[in-house]
Design a protein around this motif. Structure first.
Motif, PDB file in Angstrom:
ATOM      1  N   ALA A   1       3.395  -1.417   1.544  1.00 45.73           N
ATOM      2  CA  ALA A   1       2.581  -0.308   2.056  1.00 45.73           C
ATOM      3  C   ALA A   1       3.442   0.918   2.309  1.00 45.73           C
ATOM      4  CB  ALA A   1       1.874  -0.730   3.341  1.00 45.73           C
ATOM      5  N   CYS A   2       4.655   0.698   2.813  1.00 45.50           N
ATOM      6  CA  CYS A   2       5.581   1.810   3.051  1.00 45.50           C
ATOM      7  C   CYS A   2       5.922   2.514   1.740  1.00 45.50           C
ATOM      8  CB  CYS A   2       6.840   1.275   3.721  1.00 45.50           C
ATOM      9  SG  CYS A   2       8.075   2.533   4.101  1.00 45.50           S
TER      10      CYS A   2
ATOM     11  N   ALA B   1       2.850   8.305  -2.687  1.00 41.42           N
ATOM     12  CA  ALA B   1       1.778   9.284  -2.506  1.00 41.42           C
ATOM     13  C   ALA B   1       2.327  10.592  -1.951  1.00 41.42           C
ATOM     14  CB  ALA B   1       0.708   8.715  -1.577  1.00 41.42           C
ATOM     15  N   PHE B   2       3.286  10.506  -1.055  1.00 45.61           N
ATOM     16  CA  PHE B   2       3.923  11.705  -0.495  1.00 45.61           C
ATOM     17  C   PHE B   2       4.643  12.501  -1.582  1.00 45.61           C
ATOM     18  CE2 PHE B   2       8.137  13.238   0.939  1.00 45.61           C
ATOM     19  CZ  PHE B   2       7.725  14.347   1.669  1.00 45.61           C
ATOM     20  N   LEU B   3       5.387  11.813  -2.446  1.00 42.93           N
ATOM     21  CA  LEU B   3       6.101  12.495  -3.517  1.00 42.93           C
ATOM     22  C   LEU B   3       5.141  13.158  -4.497  1.00 42.93           C
ATOM     23  CD1 LEU B   3       8.973   9.956  -4.331  1.00 42.93           C
ATOM     24  CD2 LEU B   3       9.106  12.055  -2.981  1.00 42.93           C
ATOM     25  N   LEU B   4       4.023  12.489  -4.798  1.00 43.77           N
ATOM     26  CA  LEU B   4       3.035  13.062  -5.716  1.00 43.77           C
ATOM     27  C   LEU B   4       2.383  14.300  -5.115  1.00 43.77           C
ATOM     28  CD1 LEU B   4       1.303   9.821  -7.066  1.00 43.77           C
ATOM     29  CD2 LEU B   4       2.773  11.380  -8.352  1.00 43.77           C
ATOM     30  N   ALA B   5       2.166  14.264  -3.813  1.00 45.17           N
ATOM     31  CA  ALA B   5       1.496  15.392  -3.151  1.00 45.17           C
ATOM     32  C   ALA B   5       2.429  16.553  -2.877  1.00 45.17           C
ATOM     33  CB  ALA B   5       0.872  14.923  -1.838  1.00 45.17           C
ATOM     34  N   LEU B   6       3.721  16.301  -2.910  1.00 45.10           N
ATOM     35  CA  LEU B   6       4.697  17.329  -2.546  1.00 45.10           C
ATOM     36  C   LEU B   6       4.758  18.403  -3.636  1.00 45.10           C
ATOM     37  CD1 LEU B   6       6.713  17.878  -0.239  1.00 45.10           C
ATOM     38  CD2 LEU B   6       8.474  16.799  -1.663  1.00 45.10           C
TER      39      LEU B   6
ATOM     40  N   LEU C   1      -3.947  12.358  -8.006  1.00 48.32           N
ATOM     41  CA  LEU C   1      -3.189  11.103  -8.100  1.00 48.32           C
ATOM     42  C   LEU C   1      -2.664  10.685  -6.735  1.00 48.32           C
ATOM     43  CD1 LEU C   1      -1.165  11.644 -11.411  1.00 48.32           C
ATOM     44  CD2 LEU C   1      -3.164  10.165 -11.061  1.00 48.32           C
ATOM     45  N   ALA C   2      -2.221  11.663  -5.943  1.00 49.50           N
ATOM     46  CA  ALA C   2      -1.714  11.357  -4.607  1.00 49.50           C
ATOM     47  C   ALA C   2      -2.802  10.769  -3.727  1.00 49.50           C
ATOM     48  CB  ALA C   2      -1.145  12.619  -3.962  1.00 49.50           C
ATOM     49  N   SER C   3      -4.019  11.308  -3.832  1.00 49.95           N
ATOM     50  CA  SER C   3      -5.125  10.772  -3.029  1.00 49.95           C
ATOM     51  C   SER C   3      -5.483   9.360  -3.460  1.00 49.95           C
ATOM     52  CB  SER C   3      -6.351  11.687  -3.130  1.00 49.95           C
ATOM     53  OG  SER C   3      -6.826  11.756  -4.462  1.00 49.95           O
ATOM     54  N   LEU C   4      -5.381   9.049  -4.753  1.00 50.48           N
ATOM     55  CA  LEU C   4      -5.653   7.688  -5.228  1.00 50.48           C
ATOM     56  C   LEU C   4      -4.599   6.710  -4.722  1.00 50.48           C
ATOM     57  CD1 LEU C   4      -6.781   8.246  -8.941  1.00 50.48           C
ATOM     58  CD2 LEU C   4      -8.210   7.815  -6.932  1.00 50.48           C
ATOM     59  N   VAL C   5      -3.328   7.106  -4.824  1.00 54.57           N
ATOM     60  CA  VAL C   5      -2.252   6.225  -4.339  1.00 54.57           C
ATOM     61  C   VAL C   5      -2.342   6.082  -2.825  1.00 54.57           C
ATOM     62  CG1 VAL C   5       0.247   5.908  -4.193  1.00 54.57           C
ATOM     63  CG2 VAL C   5      -0.766   6.840  -6.274  1.00 54.57           C
ATOM     64  N   ALA C   6      -2.702   7.163  -2.134  1.00 59.65           N
ATOM     65  CA  ALA C   6      -2.857   7.100  -0.676  1.00 59.65           C
ATOM     66  C   ALA C   6      -3.997   6.161  -0.298  1.00 59.65           C
ATOM     67  CB  ALA C   6      -3.100   8.491  -0.107  1.00 59.65           C
ATOM     68  N   ALA C   7      -5.066   6.151  -1.098  1.00 66.65           N
ATOM     69  CA  ALA C   7      -6.177   5.224  -0.839  1.00 66.65           C
ATOM     70  C   ALA C   7      -5.703   3.780  -0.962  1.00 66.65           C
ATOM     71  CB  ALA C   7      -7.325   5.502  -1.805  1.00 66.65           C
ATOM     72  N   LEU C   8      -4.909   3.497  -2.004  1.00 64.25           N
ATOM     73  CA  LEU C   8      -4.358   2.149  -2.173  1.00 64.25           C
ATOM     74  C   LEU C   8      -3.412   1.808  -1.026  1.00 64.25           C
ATOM     75  CD1 LEU C   8      -4.006  -0.406  -3.872  1.00 64.25           C
ATOM     76  CD2 LEU C   8      -2.240   0.795  -5.185  1.00 64.25           C
TER      77      LEU C   8
ATOM     78  N   SER D   1      -2.394   7.423   7.038  1.00 70.33           N
ATOM     79  CA  SER D   1      -2.659   7.230   5.616  1.00 70.33           C
ATOM     80  C   SER D   1      -4.108   7.574   5.270  1.00 70.33           C
ATOM     81  CB  SER D   1      -2.344   5.784   5.226  1.00 70.33           C
ATOM     82  OG  SER D   1      -2.524   5.577   3.853  1.00 70.33           O
ATOM     83  N   LEU D   2      -5.035   7.167   6.140  1.00 67.91           N
ATOM     84  CA  LEU D   2      -6.453   7.475   5.914  1.00 67.91           C
ATOM     85  C   LEU D   2      -6.701   8.974   5.955  1.00 67.91           C
ATOM     86  CD1 LEU D   2      -9.446   6.697   5.652  1.00 67.91           C
ATOM     87  CD2 LEU D   2      -9.503   6.463   8.149  1.00 67.91           C
ATOM     88  N   LEU D   3      -6.192   9.638   6.994  1.00 65.88           N
ATOM     89  CA  LEU D   3      -6.411  11.081   7.123  1.00 65.88           C
ATOM     90  C   LEU D   3      -5.736  11.841   5.984  1.00 65.88           C
ATOM     91  CD1 LEU D   3      -5.945  11.546  10.977  1.00 65.88           C
ATOM     92  CD2 LEU D   3      -8.079  11.453   9.674  1.00 65.88           C
ATOM     93  N   GLY D   4      -4.524  11.415   5.604  1.00 65.87           N
ATOM     94  CA  GLY D   4      -3.835  12.066   4.496  1.00 65.87           C
ATOM     95  C   GLY D   4      -4.607  11.938   3.197  1.00 65.87           C
ATOM     96  N   MET D   5      -5.147  10.758   2.933  1.00 69.71           N
ATOM     97  CA  MET D   5      -5.935  10.535   1.717  1.00 69.71           C
ATOM     98  C   MET D   5      -7.161  11.445   1.704  1.00 69.71           C
ATOM     99  SD  MET D   5      -8.191   7.165   0.815  1.00 69.71           S
ATOM    100  CE  MET D   5      -9.195   7.540   2.255  1.00 69.71           C
TER     101      MET D   5
END
Length: 230
Positions: free
Chosen positions: A111-112, A118-123, A132-139, A187-191
């Motif tokens: 999970a970490c 997801a952080f790297l994709l969103a950066l 893509l970041a929102s999809l990975v964050a959902a997972l 993680s939920l709020l970020g997604m």
């Protein structure tokens, strides 16, 4: 994404926060003795010098004058630890269940890692990266919630038996249990924020395209060419 830049960066920060919180959970006992998912304060000093037992992601520690910890490994038997130290007996079902569930704690570093990806994709990402970041964050959120539930189920069995025993020992939730819960919320709020900003940026981009001046054929007119004086 200029109009949604602040919210996008805030969602990205939440994914980083979730990563850091899960790192804290991963380095709980036996890596760092005092960080635990559950801790047991022993109330019978005549049994030995041990004052507290801390249970973490990959093992446990006995807190005394000189701390003693298990080796770090996936899966251990917390019921057997308490039976050995305090003489508290568990049913075969409770012992086998908690022993099996501790093997699922390998999901903590997974999970970490997902939150960090997801952080790297969103950066500094555009529309595709944010999606893509929102999809990975959902997972990552799903995995974090699953392991959080398993943590509470596993140690609720141990905690309930200890607190109901005739001993004066008492079990309490440790800080690592709450960092996992906080990571799931981040993680939920970020997604959600990344997905909303992605959709909002797409709407703004389409609206700006519709407002561009068009020629007689309905095609966006090319911007006027600047005259060069040289």
């Amino acid at each position: 994404m200029a109009r949604t830049g602040f919210f996008h960066h805030f969602g990205t920060f939440l994914l980083l926060a979730a990563t850091v919180l899960l790192i804290v959970t991963c380095i709980s006992a036996p890596v760092i003795n005092d960080i635990s998912i559950m801790k047991v304060d022993l109330g019978m000093p005549y049994l030995g010098p041990i004052k507290r037992v801390t249970f973490g992601t990959f093992g446990w520690c006995e807190i005394a004058g000189v701390d003693s910890c298990s080796s770090s490994h996936v899966g251990y038997n917390p019921a057997n630890v308490m039976r050995t130290i305090e003489g508290i007996y568990f049913s075969n079902y409770a012992e086998n269940t908690t022993k099996a569930l501790t093997k699922a704690m390998i999901l903590h570093p997974i999970a970490c890692g997902l939150n960090f990806i997801a952080f790297l994709l969103a950066l500094g990402a555009g529309l595709v990266g944010s999606f893509l970041a929102s999809l990975v964050a959902a997972l990552a959120f799903i995995v974090t919630v699953v392991i959080m539930i398993l943590d509470f189920v596993t140690f609720s069995i141990i905690k309930s038996r200890i607190n109901d025993s005739p001993t004066v020992s008492r079990a309490h939730w440790g800080s690592a249990a709450w960092t996992t819960l906080a990571a799931a919320i981040c993680s939920l709020l970020g997604m959600i924020i990344l997905f909303i900003t992605c959709c909002s940026a797409r709407i703004h981009k389409r609206r700006n395209r519709d407002l561009e001046p068009k020629n007689d054929y309905g095609v966006a007119a090319a911007p006027p060419r600047r005259r060069r004086w040289f």
